[in-house]
Scaffold this motif. Sequence first.
Motif, PDB file in Angstrom:
ATOM      1  N   GLY A  71      37.980  41.510  48.389  1.00  0.00           N
ATOM      2  CA  GLY A  71      39.016  40.471  48.337  1.00  0.00           C
ATOM      3  C   GLY A  71      38.977  39.632  47.068  1.00  0.00           C
ATOM      4  O   GLY A  71      39.322  38.457  47.091  1.00  0.00           O
ATOM      5  N   LEU A  72      38.538  40.240  45.967  1.00  0.00           N
ATOM      6  CA  LEU A  72      38.489  39.479  44.718  1.00  0.00           C
ATOM      7  C   LEU A  72      39.737  39.738  43.870  1.00  0.00           C
ATOM      8  O   LEU A  72      40.221  40.871  43.789  1.00  0.00           O
ATOM      9  CB  LEU A  72      37.239  39.858  43.922  1.00  0.00           C
ATOM     10  CG  LEU A  72      35.956  39.145  44.340  1.00  0.00           C
ATOM     11  CD1 LEU A  72      34.738  39.803  43.703  1.00  0.00           C
ATOM     12  CD2 LEU A  72      35.996  37.672  43.970  1.00  0.00           C
ATOM     13  N   GLU A  73      40.223  38.684  43.262  1.00  0.00           N
ATOM     14  CA  GLU A  73      41.392  38.810  42.368  1.00  0.00           C
ATOM     15  C   GLU A  73      40.889  39.092  40.958  1.00  0.00           C
ATOM     16  O   GLU A  73      39.919  38.496  40.505  1.00  0.00           O
ATOM     17  CB  GLU A  73      42.156  37.477  42.324  1.00  0.00           C
ATOM     18  CG  GLU A  73      42.735  37.049  43.653  1.00  0.00           C
ATOM     19  CD  GLU A  73      44.157  37.542  43.836  1.00  0.00           C
ATOM     20  OE1 GLU A  73      44.785  37.887  42.819  1.00  0.00           O
ATOM     21  OE2 GLU A  73      44.613  37.614  44.986  1.00  0.00           O
ATOM     22  N   LEU A  74      41.553  39.975  40.267  1.00  0.00           N
ATOM     23  CA  LEU A  74      41.242  40.191  38.849  1.00  0.00           C
ATOM     24  C   LEU A  74      42.411  39.664  38.021  1.00  0.00           C
ATOM     25  O   LEU A  74      43.536  39.594  38.512  1.00  0.00           O
ATOM     26  CB  LEU A  74      41.004  41.680  38.574  1.00  0.00           C
ATOM     27  CG  LEU A  74      39.828  42.328  39.324  1.00  0.00           C
ATOM     28  CD1 LEU A  74      39.627  43.768  38.870  1.00  0.00           C
ATOM     29  CD2 LEU A  74      38.541  41.540  39.117  1.00  0.00           C
ATOM     30  N   PRO A  75      42.158  39.321  36.777  1.00  0.00           N
ATOM     31  CA  PRO A  75      43.219  38.703  35.979  1.00  0.00           C
ATOM     32  C   PRO A  75      44.263  39.695  35.478  1.00  0.00           C
ATOM     33  O   PRO A  75      44.918  39.438  34.486  1.00  0.00           O
ATOM     34  CB  PRO A  75      42.452  38.070  34.807  1.00  0.00           C
ATOM     35  CG  PRO A  75      41.202  38.871  34.705  1.00  0.00           C
ATOM     36  CD  PRO A  75      40.873  39.344  36.077  1.00  0.00           C
TER      37      PRO A  75
END
Lengths: 797, 98
Positions: free
Chosen positions: A22-26
């Motif tokens: 559930g991590l957002e990347l740029p």
Amino acid sequence: MGLSRREFLKRTAALTAASYVGLELPFTLHKEASAADVDKWVRGSCRLCGVGCRLDLGVKNGRGVALRGVPESRTNLGYLCMKGMLFYKVMGHPERLTKPLYREKKDQPFKEISWDEALDIAAKKFAGAVTAYGNDSVAYYGSGQALTEETYIFQKVMRGGLKTNNVEGNPRLCMASAVGGYLTSFGADEPIGSYADIEKAHCFFIIGSNMAEAHPVIFRRLMRRKLDNPDKVKVINVDPRVSPTSRIADMHMQFKPGTDLAILNAMAYVIINEKLYDEKFINDYAVFRMGKEKKQVDFAAYKKFLEDYTPEKAAAICGGNITPEKIRTAAHWFAKSPATMSLWTMGINQRKRGVWANNLIHNLHILTGQLLKPGADSFSLTGQPNACGGVREGGGLCHILPGHRLVKIEKLRNQVEEAWGIPKGRIPPKPGYHTVAMFEAINAGKIKAIWINCTSPAQSLPNADKYRKGMSREDCFIVVTDIFPTKTTELANLVLPTAFHFEKTGVYGCTERRSQLTPKAIDPPKGAKPEVWIVREWALRLAKELNDPVIKQCVAPFIGKEEGYELPKAIWDEYSQKLTKNRDNDLRGATYEVLKSMPDGVQWPAPTEAFAKTGGTVKKFVRGIDPLADKEAKDDKPYQFYGPAHKDRKLWIWLRPYKGPAEAPDAEYPFYLSTGRIIDHWHTTSMTGRIPELMRANPYAYVEVNPADAKRLGIKPGDMVEVESRRGKNVLPAKVYEGPIEGMVFVYWHDMHEDRMINRVTKDAYDPGSKEPEFKICACRIKRVSGPKPLKPYIVT
Amino acid sequence: MPIGGFVVQTEPAATEKVKKELACLQGVEVYASDEKGNIVIVIESNSSDDMEEIVKKITSMEGVFTTGLAYLNAEDEVEKIEKGEYIPNISLGHNKPH
Ligand code: SF4
């Protein structure tokens, strides 16, 4: 725009991994979505161990080029381990077998022949043996890596067609004791619970398993549970060897190999004497039994039996770091936690008393009621991808028929004969040879033709030299079906090239009673064929040779079917609809259509499609969860033990005394030798293994030596050490570290070089109940023979 | 040159230390991490054998529990295998005298 291909793939990789947690990347890849990384993704299972991870194979230009996990899958939650890479290395490998190879005599070179010729020869040789020497002069030896459809059709032709129960497979070498344990303790094979218990457990009891390395994907789930609840969750590791698993444990119990039966009984002693047991659970669901006659005894008799296993007495037997206090603490953690889950593998199964060791683990769960509720289970982990589904359920051992039926029971044989439409009495009543007996029969000249499929007994049998001698006899015709040449094809007369995983269609059943379909995604190399086609064609020729229409009847439903999908589907339909109907592994709901629609397959029992589509049975025997528990209920209690082996419908607590290994160290052979199995018989060794830097990446087998022993014997890291038993010897480089307990050495099986093939040293003693050999323990002596030496790899050049 | 996306599972107290160590490894790029100890990385290596090496190295770092593979693309290595430029070393059991 303007991302390079590599940058695009890197971002795809990063985004996929980030999505798991559930991590957002740029960045995103919306704009580039049209620049697909592969042509299509085909969903299937990994075939490299028993965890049953789901994955998508990425296909580009008709070749497998990529892998990704399936996050919705209840087995791996998307994660994979590095063994998965073997896929594409194998698929396009230039050394793949692609032509049938034949030689009349084993000292001749092989010559290439056509499939027609090959199948004719195989049929003539088997028919000839049957005619001249009787039905039991032929045999099949299969694999926990074969698809269920393959094991099923092989055993059908052997039993129904050739009228012999000489049907065995390599799961005998790793799982048979777990089968025996489940049957004798719970009345039914295979675990009650699921991986899903991991997220609900409060105490993990890991015994005889280095799951951090052997089952890393399951270990990840366990560690997540522990990390999220560091104070609530306890991990106990019971193992004579220090391993990455023991390093994370709250308690590591290290003991002299083979003495763990005493620890388990001592924990039971504490549970009884400190009143940690669940009296109501025992009264409602359990009985106590002992001996061969399974005599029922009472609680007092059990309590008296345990007097030999006070923590003090056990600690004296076990040595290592075992103290009475440790045993007491472990028993308290086990009994008092809201939910305890045990996990084990070969360290328990590959033992002279493997079934007993399994029983003693189950005992602890029954005594404390640590069963059937969420998070509590006695859970045996499987090594091979289809030992459960294909071999245990599909009839792949000498004493069992498909659908968990015993050969020796006439009614059950008749059910199978009826389902197959063959005459009553066709399947012989006597179980065939178990694995060690089968290869002993070859040594004795009693088996004249054997078909070995997808496994390499010439390397994997204990005391291997003894059996290799028999297999090289000219009067034993050997057919091998495999994708690569192996130690066993070296002893064959006829070698038949087969399709690999994803080059054919079929089902695997993993550790947690879960069946999963892997459809054909790419073509096999030209010339290689799926086993189901090979067996069908062979059986048709056998029928002609022996002039026996019943043999033809065994494959009649499959004639004319297209081999890549229709044929395995027809075999699965017959097996699941007719042979598992009303059995405890009822798979009627798990049709190919349903299996294809699920991200992760179906857990049996799953009698209907509607129920199968929910995922099936997460916990056996629990009313409201397991449809068979409702259907078979005999009273109002929430748990119903309908398993086929216990007529009294009870759980059995066994009085099993501590017995040491078959061969304990003595003055002549003062060390314990333990071994570890790596599942594939064509194991990858890394290219970097060619660099004579001895310890890099473990390309070769090595022997682990405890530093105290190494010091005493003048062994330095990398020195060449001779490991010798009464049967044979190896010379391997030494790895000196605090792994094995003092007085014990450890070697993996994966090296096929004659000097480092440890099964030339191991002992072929086996469990009298399960017939599983004691790979885990024998006696040996070791000595330094030289300093470090560059080793020759055992490779294809 | 296979490319792999992984989640490295670490002890939360060690996550920052592990991230620093990962950044020093050739071919490894750290993309993100969270307070639970998950670190998202991409490994780009010369061969899948090298990738296996790197993963082993990472898994044996202090504070690391598992290195979970999520995505792997090896399209150019597969091409090399097909062209015969690269033979994966699989120990098979050929009867070669040595
Ligand atoms: S854990 Fe087993 S099934 Fe899962 S990816 Fe690894 S080898 Fe394959």
